[in-house]
Each structure stands twice: as structure tokens, then as C-alpha cells.
Design an enzyme around this catalytic site. Sequence first.
Site, short mmCIF file in Angstrom:
data_model
loop_
_atom_site.label_atom_id
_atom_site.label_comp_id
_atom_site.label_asym_id
_atom_site.label_seq_id
_atom_site.Cartn_x
_atom_site.Cartn_y
_atom_site.Cartn_z
N CYS A 154 0.81 -1.23 0.00
CA CYS A 154 0.00 0.00 0.00
C CYS A 154 0.84 1.27 0.00
O CYS A 154 0.34 2.34 -0.36
CB CYS A 154 -0.94 0.01 1.20
SG CYS A 154 -2.05 -1.40 1.26
N CYS B 71 0.30 2.78 6.09
CA CYS B 71 0.83 1.48 6.50
C CYS B 71 0.90 0.57 5.28
O CYS B 71 0.28 0.83 4.25
CB CYS B 71 -0.04 0.85 7.58
SG CYS B 71 -1.73 0.47 7.06
N HIS C 250 -9.54 2.60 -2.08
CA HIS C 250 -8.12 2.31 -1.78
C HIS C 250 -7.52 1.45 -2.89
O HIS C 250 -7.32 0.24 -2.72
CB HIS C 250 -8.05 1.61 -0.43
CG HIS C 250 -6.68 1.25 0.03
ND1 HIS C 250 -5.52 1.82 -0.47
CD2 HIS C 250 -6.26 0.35 0.98
CE1 HIS C 250 -4.47 1.29 0.15
NE2 HIS C 250 -4.89 0.40 1.02
#
Length: 442
Positions: free
Chosen positions: A138, A428, A398
Site C-alpha cells: 500500500c 501502512c 483504496h
Amino acid sequence: YQRRVRGAASMDRSIARIVSIQRHLCFAHEPSIQLQTASETSSTETREISPGDVVLVGYARTPIGNFAGALSPLTAVTLGAKAIQGALAKAGVSPSSVDEVYMGNVLQANLGQAPARQAALAAGISYQTPCTTIHKVCASGMKSVMLGASNIMLNISQVVVAGGMESMSNVPYYLPYVRQGLRLGDNAVVDGLIKDGLWDPYGNCHMGTIAEKIAKKYQISKDQQDDYAIRSYTRATNGWKEGFFKKEVIPIIVKSPRGPEVTVDQDEEFKKFSAEKLKKLTGNFGGDKSVTAGNASSLSDGAAALVLMSAAKAKEMGIRPLAVIRGFADAALHPDDFPIAPTVAIPKAVQNAGLKLSDIDYFEINEAFSVMCEANIKILNLDPSKVNIFGGAVSLGHPIGCSGARIIVTLLNVLEHKQAKFGVAGICNGGGGASAIVVERL
């Protein structure tokens, strides 16, 4: 443990000093650039911009499409190319001026070789420009910006495009045993999206299962997570109503083989919001079943890009910088603690910038899960009114390889909208990692 942390912090400061010396040597012949008034008395006073400092001169992102939604006909490469074109156009920089490209991309199966290279060339960037695809789960998009900034600091490049791209809708299924031959009986089909995007290989579990552990560890109830998600959706909805996102989002034309062209110019996820339905959802990840589809981020498609250059190059090209990068950092914890890894990366980045957390005006912390942001706010003792003020990944989506760059784009937009000074973006990543970056609006 404390000795290791202190040792790592000391090493970070040493590296920062080395980079500072190298930048000084590289630009020793250049005078300081008087963009703002310098001060040695306060960390919050705007400092002088040196020629070797990394400035941000343009940014853009695509709308974020829902899983199998409006942007699903487009590959991650196509989305990345659109974001690069948009960022360069907004910066007023020709594709021929770009020295290097870094683009984050996590789910690369079936995209073909070197997705970043494909996106760059499709955006009109020169064949002679080196391109690198970055995979830090990510945090890929943010790590791309950090790598681009590092090369400018070391005078390796002067103009860099960095960002991230992902089409979670187009990730293929895998037939892992077909190459060796299927001799008898049934066999497995593996979902590449879950396998390479959402599955923790260390604990052999879904990332949502780890989010449940964090909820239990920090005593964050389902009601708290749902309330956070409702706040995120409300903020995103208000942001679109107020026209905030128009500055960062570029319209995307989607050609359909079975219908007319469609122009997508808004994120999709926030339009689905229903507080009543969100509250009724139950979890699927064990534990107290507090982590639900409603209070977690959604599977999405999208891309974001930023144009970075040295302050000296910006002056030479006659470009007014939007912001300067003041510091950045990576951090890592146990894989089971990946949702709270930003609580280590953010303070490191702020320290590397020569600031304190109290100096930061606004934060963009990626909302992989509502519980993740709640835990980070709790541990860092942040003011929730300064975090993700126009929503985040829960309400916007996302696209994992894109999000690290997307939150930097939104942070720059927030600082300008609020006429604020310092901002931090933190994210994160699976495996226990995190990245964070500090910018100062000019």
C-alpha cells in the site's frame, strides 16, 4: 528494543546529514533561493529554500472507481498514464523535460513488462527516460515519491514524475498448477487480488483478521469504527459538494465497446453511503466481528502522480513551487502490527524534517480500515479534526498501489485550501511496514 530504536534514529539523522552535505557540494555554486523568509528561532517559521531542495510543482489523480465500476475497462497502466499527463499539464512541464519516472503498482499480473515504463511512454515521456515500477504494497505510491526525491537530493535527477496506479478490477485469477499438468480430479483457481493484495503471508490470514486484532488490542469497538467510517463518508461527500476535489481530480473518458463514451469525473464510493446500512453490517474476520465492509476501505481502481524537481530547476524553468519536501521516513514493526506502523514512521519523518508533531497543521493517514486510523490517532494523540478532513480510503476507495501517492496529492490540496503550512501523509503497508512524508506549502 529501545536501544535499537535509538540506534535507528541516530542512523537516520546521520544519513540526513550526509545527504545535506552532498546537496551542499552539488549546489555549492548556487545562491539560496529566496522564496520565503528564513528564521533560525522557530521550527515552524518557513525556512530558506536551498537550490538542492525538492519541490513539488504539480499533481493530479484520476477519480477512484469502485470494484468492477466505471473505470474497470481501463488497465492500471492506462490510469497511470492519464495521471502522469494530468500532473505534467498542471505543472506546465513538458514530458521531454522528465529525467526519471517512479510509479507504484502492486497487482502487476497480466499487465506486461515494466508497468511504470508503459505508463510513462503512453503519457508521452521520452524513450530515453528511465522508469521504475515500485512495489511496497500500500505504500508503493509514497515510496515512489520518496525515491524520486532522494535522486533529486543526490543530484542524480532534476525532474522526476512519481506516483502510483492500480486496477483491482482487472487482477486475474491464477491456475498455479496448470504448468505442471492437471492429471486427475479437481484443481484450485486462486484469486490474484486476494493472494497478492489482501493476504498476509506471515500469519496466513486476511488483512482484515489483523485489523480485528488491533481492534481488540486497543479496545476500539465496532460502534467506534462505524462512527469513524460515517465521519469519513460525510467529509468526502461534503468535499465533493464544496468542490474541494475538483482541483486534484482529472476527468477520465471511458470508451465502452457496447455503448457511448462516458466521462468519469468523480469518485464513486462516497455516493453509495447509507449510515443505516453501514451500522447493520457484520464482520467476516473472526474475533468480535467489528471490522466490516462498511468500515473498511473498498476495492478500487485509480492512479495519482506528482511532479518533483530541485528548487534550482524550478527557478531555471520559471515554475512557482507549490510545496517543498521537508522530510520522510520508513518504519517497520511485526507483521501483526502493520496497521499501527505509521505511529513510528510519522514521528520519524517529522523529526527528520526538524519539526515536532505539534507543528503539523494537517494529516492524511490512509484509511485501510477505520480501526487503523482510530488506533493511530489514539497512539499519536492527534486531533481528529486535523486528520483526513475530506475523508479517506474508507469513503473514497483504496487502489493499493496508488493510495500512497493519492494521500500526498490530497494533502497538498488541503494545505492550499486551508492556507496551512505543514502537512504529513502516512500510510501502512502489509508485512508490518509504513511510510510517511512531511511537506511545507510555499
